[in-house]
Design an enzyme around this catalytic site. Structure first.
Site, PDB file in Angstrom:
ATOM      1  N   LYS A   1      62.889  49.530  49.417  1.00 56.88           N
ATOM      2  CA  LYS A   1      61.886  48.477  49.608  1.00 56.88           C
ATOM      3  C   LYS A   1      61.981  47.492  48.447  1.00 56.88           C
ATOM      4  O   LYS A   1      61.186  47.506  47.510  1.00 56.88           O
ATOM      5  CB  LYS A   1      60.489  49.090  49.709  1.00 56.88           C
ATOM      6  CG  LYS A   1      59.546  48.242  50.509  1.00 56.88           C
ATOM      7  CD  LYS A   1      58.363  49.030  50.980  1.00 56.88           C
ATOM      8  CE  LYS A   1      57.220  48.132  51.357  1.00 56.88           C
ATOM      9  NZ  LYS A   1      57.497  47.167  52.397  1.00 56.88           N
TER      10      LYS A   1
ATOM     11  N   ARG B   1      57.471  56.458  46.786  1.00 57.12           N
ATOM     12  CA  ARG B   1      58.506  55.590  47.354  1.00 57.12           C
ATOM     13  C   ARG B   1      58.846  54.436  46.407  1.00 57.12           C
ATOM     14  O   ARG B   1      60.005  54.042  46.285  1.00 57.12           O
ATOM     15  CB  ARG B   1      58.077  55.062  48.725  1.00 57.12           C
ATOM     16  CG  ARG B   1      59.214  54.316  49.431  1.00 57.12           C
ATOM     17  CD  ARG B   1      58.889  53.982  50.870  1.00 57.12           C
ATOM     18  NE  ARG B   1      57.775  53.047  50.967  1.00 57.12           N
ATOM     19  CZ  ARG B   1      57.214  52.663  52.115  1.00 57.12           C
ATOM     20  NH1 ARG B   1      57.665  53.146  53.264  1.00 57.12           N
ATOM     21  NH2 ARG B   1      56.199  51.820  52.121  1.00 57.12           N
TER      22      ARG B   1
ATOM     23  N   GLU C   1      64.418  48.397  63.464  1.00 55.73           N
ATOM     24  CA  GLU C   1      62.983  48.326  63.156  1.00 55.73           C
ATOM     25  C   GLU C   1      62.478  46.908  63.392  1.00 55.73           C
ATOM     26  O   GLU C   1      63.250  46.041  63.805  1.00 55.73           O
ATOM     27  CB  GLU C   1      62.703  48.768  61.710  1.00 55.73           C
ATOM     28  CG  GLU C   1      63.428  47.956  60.663  1.00 55.73           C
ATOM     29  CD  GLU C   1      63.176  48.397  59.215  1.00 55.73           C
ATOM     30  OE1 GLU C   1      62.282  49.201  58.961  1.00 55.73           O
ATOM     31  OE2 GLU C   1      63.914  47.901  58.339  1.00 55.73           O
TER      32      GLU C   1
END
Ligand code: PXG
Length: 296
Positions: free
Chosen positions: A154, A55, A187
């Protein structure tokens, strides 16, 4: 209490924490230009390290940030940092920033990215959060849209989450829930969210702007193994209030029940049975060396 000072990895060198410093010209600092991962090691094994490394490189790819290490070298550097610090159970922060540039934001001025690996003790939610559950508010701060600085990547741009967290702090509750600009549930600030409704486990799709959480994936897989139906579907604020159970998932938080949202109790205001079952399964999994990379 151990007083030994930890080592921090910066660009291939190890520095004592008190001497581990980054230039003020680093674009990670000046512009939040970079990517990161939060990872955990349990009893000598780094949980889902491959998934986190993958990721990290995907996030870097999305922002056209070159990481001058192969994934294998990065994995080795993480393990080596843990070994130096004699950490077997730890929280790991992996940061790659655009590196040192000038005072303009043009990334072409940054010739080499900065890589930092920190391993430290784990900071958890307040004691009792897992047993009793968290109180949350729905924040007025909307999730960054998928066609902008989306949290699917991210990146070091966490102001969106931080503003929501400030709202939770101001409201005197534990955590905030972020909606997207259409008003759908997205989220938490650093957690994915799930609801349980009539025995079905539901989480918003990443098209809402939510991160492809590694804990989220693990929970979906485990729930399916236990025989539950799991779906990715739109969740409205009212769906949260109607839900039988609500919980957050994340590397740091693991699985945490949510028992109250905007002062509405979720069912009887106690952690739900399916949430607790998943928490037990997750605990087993994180202690399973097969699920991670050994620190040796
Ligand atoms: N959504 C967002 C926006 C996140 O930042 C998650 C969901 C959960 O993803 P994982 O892959 O961890 O299940 C995150 C994770 C911290 C911290 O220091 C933040 C994260 C992870 C670890 C620590 O607050 N973000």
């Amino acid at each position: 209490m151990e007083m030994r000072e930890i080592y921090v990895y910066i660009n291939g060198e190890y520095y004592l924490k008190s001497e581990a410093k980054i230039s003020v010209f680093d674009h990670g600092f000046l512009y939040g230009d970079g990517v990161f991962e939060g990872i955990r090691a349990y009893n000598g094994s780094v949980f889902k390290l491959k998934e986190h490394i993958d990721r990290l490189y995907s996030s870097a790819h999305a922002i056209m940030l070159d990481i001058p290490l192969t994934k294998k070298e990065m994995t080795k550097a993480v393990i080596e940092t843990l070994k130096r610090n004699r950490h077997t159970t730890a929280y790991i922060r992996l940061v790659v920033s655009r590196g040192i540039g000038d005072l303009g934001l043009d990334p072409r001025k940054c010739s080499k990215s900065t890589i930092v690996i920190i391993t430290d003790r784990i900071k958890l939610h307040e004691k009792g959060a897992k047993e009793e559950g968290l109180k949350a508010i729905i924040s007025w701060v909307k999730r960054d849209p998928v066609d902008a600085t989306t949290h699917e990547v991210k990146s070091l741009n966490y102001l969106n989450s931080i503003l929501a967290k400030i709202e939770a702090n101001n409201a005197g509750v534990d955590e905030a829930i972020c909606l997207n600009k259409e008003g759908s549930v997205c989220e938490g600030v650093a957690e994915n969210i799930f609801i349980v409704s009539n025995g079905v486990i539901i989480t918003p799709p990443t098209s809402t702007g939510a991160l492809r959480g590694i804990t989220r994936n693990v929970v979906i897989e485990e729930a399916q193994k236990l025989g539950y139906r799991t779906i990715e579907n739109e969740i409205t604020p009212a769906d949260l209030f109607f839900a039988d159970e609500v919980f957050f998932t994340g590397t740091a938080a693991e699985i945490v029940p949510v028992i109250e949202i905007n002062r509405r109790k979720i069912r009887d205001g106690k952690p739900g049975p399916i949430t607790q079952e998943l928490m037990r399964e997750y605990l087993k999994l994180t202690r399973d060396p097969q699920e991670g990379v050994p620190i040796c």
